[in-house]
Design an enzyme around this catalytic site. Structure first.
Site, short mmCIF file in Angstrom:
data_model
loop_
_atom_site.label_atom_id
_atom_site.label_comp_id
_atom_site.label_asym_id
_atom_site.label_seq_id
_atom_site.Cartn_x
_atom_site.Cartn_y
_atom_site.Cartn_z
N ARG A 16 -2.84 -13.99 11.89
CA ARG A 16 -3.92 -14.60 11.09
C ARG A 16 -3.79 -16.11 11.04
NH1 ARG A 16 -2.60 -10.80 6.20
NH2 ARG A 16 -2.95 -8.80 7.21
N HIS B 180 0.00 -8.92 -2.06
CA HIS B 180 1.47 -8.80 -2.18
C HIS B 180 1.96 -8.95 -3.63
CE1 HIS B 180 1.36 -10.69 2.09
NE2 HIS B 180 1.47 -9.39 2.21
N ARG C 241 -0.07 2.81 -3.41
CA ARG C 241 -0.33 1.39 -3.25
C ARG C 241 -1.82 1.19 -2.94
NH1 ARG C 241 -0.28 -2.08 2.08
NH2 ARG C 241 -0.57 -4.11 1.12
N GLU D 166 8.74 -2.82 -2.80
CA GLU D 166 7.48 -2.47 -3.44
C GLU D 166 7.43 -0.99 -3.84
OE1 GLU D 166 6.19 -4.56 0.02
OE2 GLU D 166 4.41 -5.28 -1.04
N ASN E 164 1.82 4.93 0.68
CA ASN E 164 0.97 3.85 1.16
C ASN E 164 0.09 4.44 2.27
OD1 ASN E 164 -0.23 1.56 2.10
ND2 ASN E 164 1.68 0.43 2.47
#
Ligand code: ADP
Length: 398
Positions: free
Chosen positions: A240, A179, A90, A383, A9
């Site tokens: 956020r 996601h 990713r 993941e 990643n």
């Protein structure tokens, strides 16, 4: 045959990695390079279960990758670099091009590059990561795994915004979600735990980490998700705001004499838990502050729990019922209070959890009561494992 596969990643100044022994799916090592480009960058790698850390200047991602490969040899994690048979990356934004992971070629690189416009912080960094591994391991296949591909099954009425149609045609403005790798993984684990094919289940997955999104899944496919063009849409998160009236942007631009980019930056970085509480972006800090009597910390959490319940309610209608709700990621896996507070708000749907079973962290477990109308699971996400599996599948490694 046993092979080694790397899941990567790459961010703008970081590179996280996990090395798997496949097909056994065991993690051989993992680690991270952070602050790439700076004099005090650092490199951590797990050796025999212990983290080893070095602080040193690391010029760029190419240097970081070489350092990682050298460390695998010097720490006797691999005997020879040729043992690594594939690398999976990713990728945050796959746009409308990718509904599955793919083997990297020039065309794939061109498309990821074209999509940089939609993910300016992430896609350029991913490309740097891919190129660094292509240079360091020539001939070894690279696979890209997109956060967005699972959401490509949404219908037009789910992914379209009610905006001038030309914005969609010319600028590709629509919902892409995020996601996806996590939502798909936990939905499939959920089906395995229930003992039914995922195609026969209606599942709502709640990926609640620093970034957070929900997904409505039917026939094993995404029907709707809470994140949009970017990860700002949906429920409030660590920093956020999640959904709000877009007029807030122009209103605050005028009040604070800022431009739209600056305000959107504040909605991304100074809002959510942090903005409302003024305490922190971390749920643990908020839960501690709330326990000590901080009302704004409580409010920041309550706003998020309410919005999560709102989404689950709307997905109940969209799916025509829900068989299972799954909680995953940092908060979903580790905060009993979050799960309890969300489920409490879903009482009308007949969902009940066993408080004792809920009082766990990071376990794969059914926490609903036998008489609950909807099963509720905690399922730790993985993941990187999905990335490693996709490398095996798409690079045809046997
Ligand atoms: P991301 O991958 O999006 O950066 P994570 O999935 O790691 O985020 O989630 C980070 C969040 O998970 C933080 O709010 C953190 O407080 C929360 N979290 C992690 N561990 C725990 C824990 N033991 N108890 C409560 N919350 C936790």
């Amino acid at each position: 045959m046993s092979v080694k596969v790397m899941a990567v990643n790459a961010g703008s100044s970081s590179l996280k990695f996990k090395l798997f022994e496949m097909p056994a799916e065991t993690v051989i090592t993992d680690g991270v390079v952070e602050r790439i480009g700076l004099e005090d960058a650092y490199f951590t790698i797990r050796v025999n279960g212990e983290k080893k850390k070095q602080v040193l200047p690391i010029k760029d991602h190419g240097v970081a990758v070489q350092m990682l490969l050298d460390a695998l040899i010097s720490e006797h994690i691999v005997n020879d670099i040729s043992e690594i048979k594939g690398v999976g990356h990713r990728i945050v934004q796959g746009g409308w091009y990718f509904d599955d992971s793919v083997l990297v070629d020039d065309e794939v690189i061109r498309k990821i590059d074209e999509l940089c416009d939609l993910a300016p912080l992430h896609n350029p960094a991913h490309l740097i990561g891919i190129r660094a591994f292509m240079n360091a391991l020539p001939g070894v296949p690279n696979i890209t795994v997109f956060d967005t591909s699972f959401h490509q099954s949404m219908s037009e009425e789910s992914f379209m915004y009610a905006i001038p149609y030309e914005w969609y045609e010319k600028y590709h403005i629509r919902k892409y979600g995020a996601h996806g790798t996590s939502h798909k993984y936990v939905a499939n684990r959920c089906a395995a735990l229930i003992g039914k094919p995922v195609e026969e289940l209606k599942i709502v997955t709640c990926h609640l980490g620093n970034g957070a999104s929900l997904c409505a899944i039917e026939n094993g496919l995404c029907k709707d998700t809470s994140m949009g063009l970017t990860p700002l849409e949906g429920i409030p998160m660590g920093t956020r705001s999640g959904n709000l009236d877009p007029t807030v942007v122009s209103y605050i631009c005028n009040k604070l004499n800022l431009n739209a980019t600056e305000v959107v930056n504040m909605l991304n970085k100074k809002s959510g838990y942090l903005g409302v509480s003024g305490v922190s972006n971390d749920s643990r800090d908020l839960e501690a502050a709330m326990a000590a009597g901080n009302d704004r910390a409580r409010l920041a959490l309550d706003i998020q729990y309410k919005r999560i319940a709102d989404y689950i309610g709307s997905y109940y209608v969209l799916l025509g019922g829900i068989d299972a709700i799954v909680f995953t990621a940092g908060i979903g896996e580790n905060s009993p209070r979050c799960r309890q507070q969300v489920v409490r708000r879903l009482g009308v749907l007949g969902v009940k959890i066993d408080e004792e079973k809920n009082n766990v962290r990071g376990e794969e477990i059914l926490i609903s009561t036998p008489d609950s109308k909807i099963k509720v699971f905690i399922i730790p996400t993985d993941e990187e494992l999905v990335i490693a599996r996709d490398v095996m599948r798409l690079a045809h490694i046997k």
